[in-house]
Write an enzyme that holds these catalytic residues in place. Structure first.
Site, PDB file in Angstrom:
ATOM      1  N   LYS A   1      36.658  35.581  39.081  1.00 50.45           N
ATOM      2  CA  LYS A   1      35.612  36.584  38.890  1.00 50.45           C
ATOM      3  C   LYS A   1      35.978  37.423  37.670  1.00 50.45           C
ATOM      4  O   LYS A   1      37.130  37.839  37.506  1.00 50.45           O
ATOM      5  CB  LYS A   1      35.524  37.453  40.150  1.00 50.45           C
ATOM      6  CG  LYS A   1      34.522  38.591  40.076  1.00 50.45           C
ATOM      7  CD  LYS A   1      34.577  39.396  41.364  1.00 50.45           C
ATOM      8  CE  LYS A   1      33.672  40.605  41.320  1.00 50.45           C
ATOM      9  NZ  LYS A   1      33.795  41.422  42.544  1.00 50.45           N
TER      10      LYS A   1
ATOM     11  N   SER B   1      29.585  42.482  44.749  1.00 57.04           N
ATOM     12  CA  SER B   1      29.605  42.236  43.311  1.00 57.04           C
ATOM     13  C   SER B   1      30.098  40.842  42.934  1.00 57.04           C
ATOM     14  O   SER B   1      30.032  40.439  41.779  1.00 57.04           O
ATOM     15  CB  SER B   1      30.496  43.278  42.633  1.00 57.04           C
ATOM     16  OG  SER B   1      31.837  43.177  43.092  1.00 57.04           O
TER      17      SER B   1
ATOM     18  N   SER C   1      32.009  43.389  48.618  1.00 55.02           N
ATOM     19  CA  SER C   1      31.756  42.565  47.437  1.00 55.02           C
ATOM     20  C   SER C   1      32.140  41.096  47.563  1.00 55.02           C
ATOM     21  O   SER C   1      31.753  40.279  46.738  1.00 55.02           O
ATOM     22  CB  SER C   1      32.463  43.163  46.214  1.00 55.02           C
ATOM     23  OG  SER C   1      31.806  44.331  45.795  1.00 55.02           O
TER      24      SER C   1
END
Length: 266
Positions: A3, A79, A103
């Site tokens: 990520k 996220s 997230s």
């Protein structure tokens, strides 16, 4: 795939889903990246993140909208929406993510995956970052199976120099735990959120389905929920202070890293 926030790869961009961070090139591997490499994982790309990790959907001015591979009219959540989309679409069986307030778990729910947020101190955020959001934020992954998540956690966990938190080591490998019968568990659930907001009926139905499955597996399931020692508004305000301060600190960090001045444009 990593990520594109917090975990760095030397010589590769780490832009945190933000125009403020655009073009930032990492000077070193993060501790977690080094652990992945030592274990033999091949890192071949970086996935989209909500801007600075502060959104439950992954749509940014830097990279646009991350769409759900099951239905491109739906969100992936955030996220860690990029990792979720990559795994759910079958690009790879697992991808790194991070989680403070959901997230990893929200994108996992949106995309039909397994998402685990480990306890504070289980996986290092270092060396560039230590205490993220007073320990709210932790690293791990989104995976197709519980087995893969356990195997990845076995190679990821452990204290690193400078870490602000130390947690007890597991008694045996997580992958071994996955193969161990659980016995009869006592599981609590609640259909009522602490905030008191109305929950969509589709969510309630999914919860009831999960409760029924646990009962069929022989577990004791009861409806119960902890009570906050303070009112929800007080609790929520305290959380907002932590998140807002964290956001401000992160923005300052990106500004100093890229040389861009903080402004409405960024």
């Amino acid at each position: 795939m990593l990520k594109d926030i917090s975990q760095t790869e030397k010589g590769r961009p780490c832009e945190s889903g933000s125009l403020l961070g655009k073009g930032f090139i990492a000077h070193e591997d993060s501790f977690l990246t080094k652990r992945y490499r030592r274990a033999g994982l091949i890192l071949f790309g970086r996935t989209a993140s909500a801007e600075m990790g502060f959104s439950m959907t992954t749509e940014t001015s830097l990279h646009g909208v991350t769409r759900n591979p099951w239905n491109i009219e739906r969100i992936t959540g955030g996220s860690s929406g990029g990792p979720a989309a990559a795994v759910a679409s079958g690009i790879l069986p697992m991808a790194h993510g991070s989680d403070a307030g959901g997230s990893i778990r929200v994108p996992a729910a949106c995309c039909g995956l397994f998402g685990l947020k480990p306890s504070r101190g289980r996986i290092s955020n270092g060396p560039a970052m230590g205490d993220v959001l007073m320990g709210f934020a932790t690293e791990h992954a989104l995976t197709i199976s519980v087995r893969d998540s356990a195997a990845l956690l076995d190679i990821s966990h452990g204290y690193e120099p400078g870490d602000p938190y130390i947690i007890q080591r597991p008694e045996k490998p997580y992958l071994e735990e996955v193969k161990t019968p659980t016995g009869k568990l006592r599981i609590a659930f609640s259909p009522k959120p602490l905030s008191g907001v109305t929950v969509d009926q589709e969510v309630i139905q999914a919860l009831e389905k999960g409760v029924k499955l646990c009962q069929e597996l022989g577990h004791e399931v009861i409806e119960a929920a902890p009570e906050l020692p303070v009112g929800y508004d007080t609790f929520n305000d305290a959380c907002l202070v932590v998140y807002t301060a964290g956001f401000a600190g992160f923005a300052q960090f990106l500004s100093e890293s890229t040389g861009r001045k903080l402004s409405e444009e960024f």
